[in-house]
Design an enzyme around this catalytic site. Structure first.
Site, PDB file in Angstrom:
ATOM      1  N   SER A 173       7.902  -4.689   6.611  1.00  0.00           N
ATOM      2  CA  SER A 173       7.493  -5.611   7.682  1.00  0.00           C
ATOM      3  C   SER A 173       8.346  -6.876   7.751  1.00  0.00           C
ATOM      4  O   SER A 173       7.825  -8.000   7.686  1.00  0.00           O
ATOM      5  CB  SER A 173       6.027  -5.977   7.498  1.00  0.00           C
ATOM      6  OG  SER A 173       5.270  -4.827   7.279  1.00  0.00           O
ATOM      7  N   ASP A 232       6.286  -2.962  10.768  1.00  0.00           N
ATOM      8  CA  ASP A 232       4.834  -2.732  10.879  1.00  0.00           C
ATOM      9  C   ASP A 232       4.342  -2.689  12.324  1.00  0.00           C
ATOM     10  O   ASP A 232       3.374  -1.993  12.643  1.00  0.00           O
ATOM     11  CB  ASP A 232       4.030  -3.758  10.058  1.00  0.00           C
ATOM     12  CG  ASP A 232       4.423  -5.198  10.334  1.00  0.00           C
ATOM     13  OD1 ASP A 232       5.386  -5.428  11.087  1.00  0.00           O
ATOM     14  OD2 ASP A 232       3.763  -6.111   9.779  1.00  0.00           O
ATOM     15  N   ARG A 283       0.836  -1.192   0.000  1.00  0.00           N
ATOM     16  CA  ARG A 283       0.000   0.000   0.000  1.00  0.00           C
ATOM     17  C   ARG A 283       0.871   1.241   0.000  1.00  0.00           C
ATOM     18  O   ARG A 283       1.934   1.269   0.632  1.00  0.00           O
ATOM     19  CB  ARG A 283      -0.827  -0.031   1.286  1.00  0.00           C
ATOM     20  CG  ARG A 283      -2.005   0.920   1.336  1.00  0.00           C
ATOM     21  CD  ARG A 283      -2.512   1.005   2.768  1.00  0.00           C
ATOM     22  NE  ARG A 283      -3.041  -0.277   3.213  1.00  0.00           N
ATOM     23  CZ  ARG A 283      -4.346  -0.526   3.309  1.00  0.00           C
ATOM     24  NH1 ARG A 283      -5.216   0.385   2.978  1.00  0.00           N
ATOM     25  NH2 ARG A 283      -4.757  -1.690   3.743  1.00  0.00           N
TER      26      ARG A 283
HETATM   27  C1  G6P Z   1      -1.072  -3.402   8.861  1.00  0.00           C
HETATM   28  C2  G6P Z   1       0.124  -2.837   8.212  1.00  0.00           C
HETATM   29  C3  G6P Z   1       0.861  -3.803   7.348  1.00  0.00           C
HETATM   30  C4  G6P Z   1       1.020  -5.071   8.104  1.00  0.00           C
HETATM   31  C5  G6P Z   1      -0.333  -5.610   8.268  1.00  0.00           C
HETATM   32  C6  G6P Z   1      -0.343  -6.994   8.778  1.00  0.00           C
HETATM   33  O1  G6P Z   1      -2.199  -3.060   8.171  1.00  0.00           O
HETATM   34  O2  G6P Z   1      -0.138  -1.654   7.571  1.00  0.00           O
HETATM   35  O3  G6P Z   1       2.081  -3.308   6.989  1.00  0.00           O
HETATM   36  O4  G6P Z   1       1.971  -5.908   7.586  1.00  0.00           O
HETATM   37  O5  G6P Z   1      -1.079  -4.793   9.105  1.00  0.00           O
HETATM   38  O6  G6P Z   1      -1.447  -7.529   8.303  1.00  0.00           O
HETATM   39  P1  G6P Z   1      -1.595  -8.724   7.269  1.00  0.00           P
HETATM   40  O7  G6P Z   1      -2.707  -9.418   7.884  1.00  0.00           O
HETATM   41  O8  G6P Z   1      -1.909  -8.126   5.985  1.00  0.00           O
HETATM   42  O9  G6P Z   1      -0.336  -9.498   7.305  1.00  0.00           O
HETATM   43  C1  BGC Z   2       8.272 -10.330  10.227  1.00  0.00           C
HETATM   44  C2  BGC Z   2       8.076  -9.141  11.104  1.00  0.00           C
HETATM   45  C3  BGC Z   2       6.711  -8.569  10.900  1.00  0.00           C
HETATM   46  C4  BGC Z   2       5.653  -9.625  11.035  1.00  0.00           C
HETATM   47  C5  BGC Z   2       4.263  -9.118  10.835  1.00  0.00           C
HETATM   48  C6  BGC Z   2       7.144 -11.309  10.382  1.00  0.00           C
HETATM   49  O1  BGC Z   2       7.273 -12.357   9.493  1.00  0.00           O
HETATM   50  O2  BGC Z   2       9.481 -10.973  10.525  1.00  0.00           O
HETATM   51  O3  BGC Z   2       9.066  -8.183  10.885  1.00  0.00           O
HETATM   52  O4  BGC Z   2       6.501  -7.553  11.817  1.00  0.00           O
HETATM   53  O5  BGC Z   2       5.905 -10.679  10.158  1.00  0.00           O
HETATM   54  O6  BGC Z   2       4.053  -8.614   9.585  1.00  0.00           O
END
Ligand code: G6P
Ligand code: BGC
Ligand code: G6P
Ligand code: BGC
Length: 941
Positions: A583, A637, A519
C-alpha cells in the site's frame, strides 16, 4: 391626472380651500404613480437585474456575487464578533451560537460626519477605536475572535474565503478618501495593526442585505431575500443561475442603482433632481434617492420650500431652517405621518412656526413622498420574486423576505404599502416580510461561522467545488507524458485492465502490507456451479523497529511471516501464486514489478525507495530456501479494494482507501494514459491522491495545525492532502487544536497537562468514539481523563465540536477529490447520467460513526447527475489481490501451455527460412492449426 380629494380638515376659508387644495395637489401630482407606471418600474427592475447578471458589474444594477451559497442550516456554532458599518450607526456585536440559539451583546457608536467624509485612514482608525472600546467592554481584548464585517456599500468580492471586498463606490453619506477601488478588509486590518493593541481574525465581509437575509433565515428557512429600507436601500436574493456548476448563490443586487442609465427619468420629479444635484454622488443611486431614508426628508424639504415660496405654506415665509439641507430627517417624516401630536411634531421637530393647517399640508407632502418610496420598492420586489419564481419554473412561489432598516421599521405605513404593492404586482407570489430583530450583524456572524468552517475546517461547498476542479486539473496533468514529471498526482498505471469477470479460480496467497495491519491470506476460488471464495488469514506484527530499520530486515520479516503462514497451512512444499498488496506508491511497467517511489504513513525502512519490491521479497524468500513462492502481481490497496468490490458488483470502477493513509484508483481510458502504449480499452490508474497539494495547490486551505503536523512527520512537504484527512493524522490535528484552545483559555480552564502536550496521545479512534452520539459523552470523559484534564460540561461539548469539525473537513475534502474522479468517468463515457460503484475500505471510513454518511452526502451534492453506490470492502484488499493474481496466473498458464505445445513445432533457423518460402503452406497451417501464434513463431526476426 391627480385627484383633489384631500385637505378637508384644513381650517381655512372655504373659497380658499379649493385653490389651495388644487395647488398643493398639483405639486404632489408627480409623486402619485399609477398602476401602469408601477408595472413599468417592475419591468425595468427586471430588465436591470438580467442585464446586471449578464454584464457582470458594468450595468446600472451591479448584481454583485456574494459567494454565500446557502442560508444557515443550524450547524453554526461558536463565538463571533460582528462589525456593522454603513447604516445610521456603527455597531459592534458579539454573537454566541449554541445549538440553534444565538446570544447577542452589542454596543452602538455614531460615526461623526467629519469621519465619514475625511480620509479612509481616519475612518478605519475610528472603527478600530470603537472595536477596541467594545472588546474592553466585553472583557475580550485577548480573545482573538473570528469576526464578520458587515459593510453596507457596493463591494466586489472574489470568494468568501479570500475575505476581501473592493469598494466600488461610496453611497449614502460616506465619502472618505482613498477607499474606492481598495479592499476594505485590508484597510480595517491595517488600522487594527496600527493600534497594535488587539487582534481580530476577519473571516467574512458581507453586505447588510446579505447579513439580514442570513439573520432571518436562521429563524425561517424560507427566507431567501434580504431587503434594506433604511438610510439606503438594497436587495439581495438567492439566484439559481450564477454559474453552470452551482445551483444557487446570493447576489447583492445593489438595486439602488436602477435609473442611473436614465431608465427612471420619466418618473423623476424636479424635487428629485434637486436632491440628486445636492448629493455627494450626483447621477448615481437614482432609485435609492427616490426611496430611501437618507433622501426622503430632503425631497420633502424641497417640496416644502417650493410650496412656501409659492405662498402656500408658512405664510410664504422661507426661513433659514427650511433652507438648511438635511434638516428634515426621515425619522420626522415617520413622526409626522403618525397623526398624533401632528402640529407639535412639525413645530418642534422642524422649528417651523407654522399653523396646524400648515402641519396638515406638511403631512400630506410626507405621505406622498413616503408612499411613492414604498410603492417603488414594492415594484422592485415584485420583479425580484417573479424572477425567482420563473428561475424555479413554478406557477406559485412562497417566499420570505428578511427586512431591516429604519424606514421600514419606524415609518407607520411603509411596510403595508410595500407589501400591498408587491402583492398586486406579483400576484403569483406569496411574500412574507420578516423584520430582522438583531440587524445584519447576526447574519454576518453566521456567514463568518460558515466561512470559518471553510478556513479552519469544515470546508464549505464553494471551496469544495474549487478543490474538485483543481483535483481534476491535477488528474489530467498526471496523465500527460510531458506534464507528469511535475504533477503532484503521479497517476500510476497498474496494468490491471478489468475487474473480475467471474472466471477466476485457483488457490492463492495474498500478502497485505501497509495498512494498520500486516496480513497474510490464503484465498481459494472455486467454480462449482457458481464462483465461491474461501479465505483464511492471519495478522502479523510489524514492530516499529522493523518498519524504521533496514529494507533487508523488513523483507526478511515479511518472508519469515510468509514461511510461518505456509507452515501453518501445510503448503510449504507447494509453489502457490502470490499476490502482493503493497500500500505505497509504486512505479510499474508490468504487473509483477513495483518500484517504490517513496514511503508514506509510518514506514521508512532504508534502501527500499527506488527498488523493485517484488525483487526484494523474492530475494528474501530465496535466502531462506525453505519454501518457494511465485509473486505474480503487486497491487496497491486501492486496486485490491476495487477488485474485491468488483467481485460482487461488476459496475465497480473506483477503489478508495480512507484509513491510516488515503488514496484512490479508477478505470481510465487507455488512450488518455500517455505513459502506457495502446489506445484500446481501459487500465486501472493509481492516483496516489494523498500527494494532492504537494505542489502548493492547497495552501489556501491548510491551517497552522496542518503545517505543524507536516513539520513533525517523517516526510515533511509530502502527502499534504493525506495529512489533512487520513486516520494517521486526524487525532493529532484535534490534539493540536485543543492545545491551542487551552492556551487561549477556551477549554480546560486554560490548563495544559503533559499528556495533552504529548504527540500521538489523542488518536483518530478517539474521534470516532467521541462522535458516537450515545456513548460519546462517557467516552469523552474517559479519554480526556487519560489526558490528565478535568473536563467541565462545556469542555465536552467543545472537544466534541473540534472532533466534528476535523472529521467533517476530512469527509468533505475526500468528497471533493472523489467527485473529481466521478466527473472524469462521466466525461470519459460521454453520458448524461453516470451509474457507478465505488469500492471503499479503511479504518476511518469503517469505524467513524458519521463519516460514511457525510461523505456520501457531500459526493452526491457535488456530482448531482450520478447514481453512486458506495460498496464497503468486507474482506480487505487481499481478496482483490488474489483476483488480480488469478488473472495473471491464468494468462501465464495460458502462455506456458502454448509455449509447450509449440515447442514440438520449434524449427531451426534454416528450417524456418525454408518454411517461409513456402508461405502458402504456412498460411494454411496458420489458419488451420494455431492461427496468429504460429505465424509469429514462424516469422524469424
Ligand atoms: C484494507 C487493506 C489494507 C489497507 C487497509 C487500509 O483492509 O487490506 O491493505 O491498507 O484497508 O486500512 P487501514 O485503516 O488499516 O489503513
Ligand atoms: C499510500 C497509498 C495507499 C494509501 C492507503 C498512502 O499513504 O501512498 O499507496 O494506497 O496510503 O493505504
Ligand atoms: C441593519 C444593519 C445595518 C444596516 C441597517 C440599515 O440594522 O445591521 O448594517 O445598514 O440595518 O438600516 P439604517 O436604517 O440604519 O440604514
Ligand atoms: C448601498 C448598499 C446597501 C444599502 C442599504 C446602499 O447605499 O449601496 O450596499 O446595502 O445602501 O444599506
Amino acid at each position: 391626472m391627480c385627484h383633489h380629494n384631500r385637505f378637508l380638515l384644513l381650517n381655512v376659508a372655504k373659497s380658499d380651500i379649493i385653490s389651495l387644495v388644487f395647488q398643493v395637489d398639483e405639486t404632489l401630482c408627480p409623486f402619485k404613480l399609477s398602476q401602469e407606471q408601477l408595472q413599468l418600474v417592475k419591468a425595468r427592475m427586471r430588465a436591470g437585474l438580467e442585464a446586471g447578471l449578464k454584464t457582470k458589474g458594468s450595468s446600472a444594477i451591479k448584481m454583485l456575487p456574494s459567494y454565500v451559497y446557502r442560508t444557515p442550516d443550524g450547524t453554526e456554532h461558536g463565538k463571533y464578533l460582528a462589525l456593522d458599518l454603513g447604516g445610521t450607526n456603527f455597531r459592534a456585536m458579539m454573537v454566541n451560537f449554541k445549538r440553534q440559539n444565538a446570544r447577542l451583546y452589542h454596543k452602538i457608536y455614531t460615526i461623526p460626519l467629519e469621519i465619514m467624509q475625511g480620509t479612509g485612514e481616519e475612518l478605519f482608525d475610528h472603527i478600530a477605536q470603537c472595536v477596541s472600546d467594545f472588546l474592553d467592554y466585553m472583557g475580550m481584548k485577548n480573545a482573538h475572535l473570528p469576526a464578520g464585517f458587515t459593510f453596507s456599500f457596493p463591494c466586489e468580492q472574489t470568494a468568501i474565503d479570500t475575505v476581501s471586498g473592493t469598494l466600488v463606490s461610496w453611497t449614502k453619506g460616506y465619502k472618505a478618501t482613498d477607499c474606492e477601488g481598495h479592499d476594505v478588509v485590508s484597510m480595517l486590518r491595517e488600522a487594527i495593526k496600527r493600534r497594535n493593541e488587539f487582534d481580530l481574525d476577519i473571516v467574512a465581509v458581507v453586505n447588510d442585505t446579505v447579513g439580514t437575509m442570513m439573520s432571518c433565515a436562521y429563524e425561517d428557512p424560507q427566507c431567501e431575500i434580504g431587503l434594506i429600507a433604511g438610510t439606503g436601500t438594497n436587495v439581495c436574493y438567492m439566484e439559481e443561475e450564477v454559474d453552470a456548476e452551482l445551483s444557487k448563490m446570493c447576489i447583492n443586487t445593489e438595486w439602488g442603482g436602477l435609473g442611473d442609465d436614465g431608465s427612471l427619468d420619466d418618473i423623476i420629479t424636479p424635487y428629485d433632481m434637486e436632491v440628486n444635484q445636492n448629493s455627494i454622488n450626483p447621477g448615481r443611486q437614482r432609485f435609492e434617492k427616490l426611496t430611501s431614508g437618507m433622501y426622503l426628508g430632503e425631497i420633502v424639504r424641497q417640496v416644502l420650500l417650493d410650496l412656501t415660496r409659492g405662498g402656500l405654506l408658512f405664510r410664504g415665509h422661507v426661513t433659514e431652517t427650511l433652507k438648511t439641507p438635511g434638516i428634515f430627517e426621515t425619522k420626522y417624516l415617520s413622526q409626522i405621518e403618525r397623526w398624533e401630536k401632528l402640529c407639535v411634531s412639525v413645530r418642534e421637530t422642524l422649528g417651523l412656526k407654522g399653523t396646524c393647517d400648515d402641519s396638515i399640508i406638511v403631512k400630506e407632502v410626507c405621505g406622498a413622498v413616503s408612499r411613492r418610496a414604498a410603492q417603488l420598492c414594492g415594484a422592485g420586489m415584485a420583479a425580484v420574486v417573479d424572477k425567482i419564481r420563473e428561475n424555479r419554473g413554478l406557477d406559485h412561489l412562497n417566499i420570505t423576505v428578511g427586512v431591516d432598516g429604519a424606514l421600514y421599521k419606524l415609518h407607520p405605513h411603509f411596510s403595508r404599502v410595500l407589501k400591498d404593492t408587491t402583492e398586486v404586482l406579483a400576484p403569483q407570489c406569496n411574500v412574507t416580510f420578516l423584520p430582522s430583530e438583531e440587524g445584519s450583524g447576526k447574519g454576518a456572524a453566521l456567514i463568518s461561522a460558515v466561512a470559518r468552517q471553510i478556513i479552519t475546517s469544515r470546508t464549505g461547498r464553494w471551496t469544495l467545488l474549487d478543490i474538485m476542479q483543481q483535483f481534476r486539473r491535477e488528474l489530467a496533468k498526471g496523465l500527460g507524458r510531458d506534464t507528469n514529471p511535475t504533477a503532484a498526482l503521479k497517476m500510476l498505471p497498474t496494468f490491471v485492465r478489468s475487474i473480475p469477470d467471474g472466471s477466476e479460480k485457483g488457490d492463492f496467497i495474498a500478502l497485505d502490507l501497509g495498512g494498520s495491519n500486516f496480513r497474510i491470506l490464503r484465498v481459494k476460488v472455486s467454480h462449482e456451479k457458481k464462483q465461491t471464495v474461501q479465505m483464511e488469514s492471519q495478522i502479523y506484527d510489524t514492530p516499529e523497529d522493523i518498519i524504521h530499520g533496514s529494507g533487508t530486515r523488513l523483507f526478511d520479516h515479511v518472508a519469515e511471516c510468509l514461511g510461518d503462514f505456509m507452515e501453518k497451512q501445510n503448503i510449504k512444499d507447494k509453489k502457490l501464486p502470490v499476490g502482493f498488496t503493497f500500500s505505497f506508491p509504486c512505479q510499474q511497467t508490468k504487473l509483477d514489478e513495483g518500484f517504490l517511489i517513496t514511503w508514506t504513513k509510518r514506514f521508512k525502512a532504508g534502501g527500499v525507495e527506488g527498488m523493485d519490491v517484488v525483487k526484494l521479497l523474492n530475494k528474501a524468500i530465496k535466502k531462506r530456501g525453505d519454501y518457494d513462492a511465485d509473486i505474480m502481481a503487486v497491487v496497491n490497496d486501492t486496486v485490491g479494494t476495487m477488485m474485491t468490490c468488483g467481485f460482487d458488483d461488476q459496475r465497480c470502477e473506483v477503489g478508495i482507501i480512507i484509513g491510516t493513509g488515503t488514496n484512490a484508483c479508477y478505470m481510465e481510458e487507455l488512450r488518455n494514459i500517455d505513459l502506457v502504449e495502446g489506445d484500446e480499452g481501459r487500465m486501472c490508474v493509481n492516483t496516489e491522491w494523498g500527494a494532492f497539494g504537494d505542489d502548493g495547490r492547497l495552501e489556501d486551505i491548510r491551517t497552522e495545525f496542518d503545517r505543524e503536523i507536516d513539520r513533525g512527520s517523517i516526510n515533511p512537504g509530502k502527502q499534504l492532502f493525506e495529512k489533512m484527512v487520513s486516520g494517521m493524522y486526524m487525532g493529532e490535528l484535534v490534539r493540536l487544536i485543543l492545545v491551542k484552545m487551552a492556551r487561549e483559555g477556551l477549554v480546560f480552564e486554560g490548563r495544559i497537562t503533559p499528556e495533552l502536550l504529548t504527540k500521538g496521545k489523542f488518536e483518530t479512534k478517539h474521534i470516532s468514539a467521541i462522535e458516537k452520539s450515545k456513548e460519546g459523552l462517557s467516552k469523552a470523559r474517559e479519554i480526556l481523563t487519560r489526558l490528565g484534564v478535568e473536563p467541565s460540561t462545556d469542555d465536552f461539548s467543545l472537544v466534541s465540536q473540534v472532533c466534528t469539525v476535523v472529521s467533517f473537513r476530512s469527509a468533505n475534502l475526500i468528497a471533493a477529490a472523489l467527485a473529481g474522479i466521478l466527473m472524469r468517468l462521466k466525461e470519459n463515457k460521454g453520458v448524461a447520467r453516470l451509474r457507478t460503484t465505488v469500492g471503499i475500505d479503511g479504518s476511518l471510513y469503517k469505524m467513524h460513526p458519521q463519516y460514511a454518511r457525510r461523505l456520501h452526502k457531500a459526493v452526491r451534492r457535488l456530482v448531482p447527475d450520478t447514481d453512486v453506490r458506495f460498496l464497503l470492502s468486507e474482506s480487505g484488499s487481499g481478496k482483490g489481490a488474489a483476483m488480480v493474481t488469478a488473472v495473471a496466473y491464468r494468462l501465464a498458464e495460458h502462455s506456458r501451455q502454448i509455449a509447450q505445445i509449440l515447442s514440438e513445432f520449434r524449427l531451426t533457423t534454416e528450417q524456418l527460412l525454408e518454411v517461409r518460402k513456402l508461405s502458402q503452406w504456412c498460411v494454411c497451417v496458420c489458419v488451420c492449426v494455431f492461427p496468429c501464434v504460429l505465424c509469429h513463431y514462424l516469422t524469424p526476426s
